[in-house]
Design a protein around this motif. Structure first.
Motif: not given
Length: 181
Positions: A36-37, A69-83
């Motif tokens: 995934x990473x 930057x927009x994609x990185x925000x999505x990655x951050x939100x997705x990682x938070x949701x995963x956790x």
């Protein structure tokens, strides 16, 4: 005395088996996480490569990193949701699977009745005062949950192809017809 020795041996054997299963699960989890990473990093690279010229021509700030930057925000939100999702016991997902699926089907029907048309397609629902969203995105998750729920309930019957294909075809058919329309 021999009964105690036998039961102790069984306990030790069970503990060894559990430890072996845990090692296999840990390896599989690590492998999936690494994949995934890698996919996220490659996706960010492709986004940067493919969109920098477009970002320069379309954004007022002339920021070549706008889409990254927009994609990185999505990655951050997705990682938070995963956790957060990984900390919720699976029994909760089992209880919510069918109601969430039925609610999603209701939202897909609502798109047909009151959906917003953008780009020639009616796929969005508006939440007054908040935002708009695509119920088909929610359907991706709820279909997985409800199929897992249905197939888990039919575990002993899955040796027959019919017991496998009927719930899968019915679930995917209902959602597929609503999404395609």
């Amino acid at each position: 005395m021999t009964a105690n020795v036998t039961s102790l041996a069984k306990v030790r054997a069970a503990a060894r088996d559990k430890l072996a299963r845990q090692k296999v699960n840990d390896r599989a989890t690590t492998t999936l996480l690494v994949l995934v990473v890698v996919l996220v990093v490659v996706g960010l690279g492709v986004t940067m490569s493919a969109s920098s010229a477009v970002a320069l021509s379309q954004t007022e700030a002339q920021d070549q990193w706008h889409f990254v930057k927009r994609q990185l925000i999505g990655v951050g939100l997705g990682t938070f949701a995963l956790l957060v999702a990984s900390r919720i016991p699976y029994r909760v997902y089992r209880k919510l699977a069918l109601p969430a699926f039925l609610a999603t089907v209701g939202l897909l029907i609502a798109v047909e009745l009151r959906g917003i048309t953008e780009g020639g397609a009616t796929r969005w629902l508006s939440v007054p005062g908040l935002t708009s969203f695509q119920p088909s995105e929610l359907a991706k998750v709820t279909v997985v949950f409800v199929l897992a729920f249905l197939l888990e309930r039919k575990t002993k019957l899955l040796t027959s192809f019919g017991h496998f294909i009927v719930p899968v075809a019915a679930t995917l058919g209902v959602v597929g017809l609503l999404v395609i329309r």
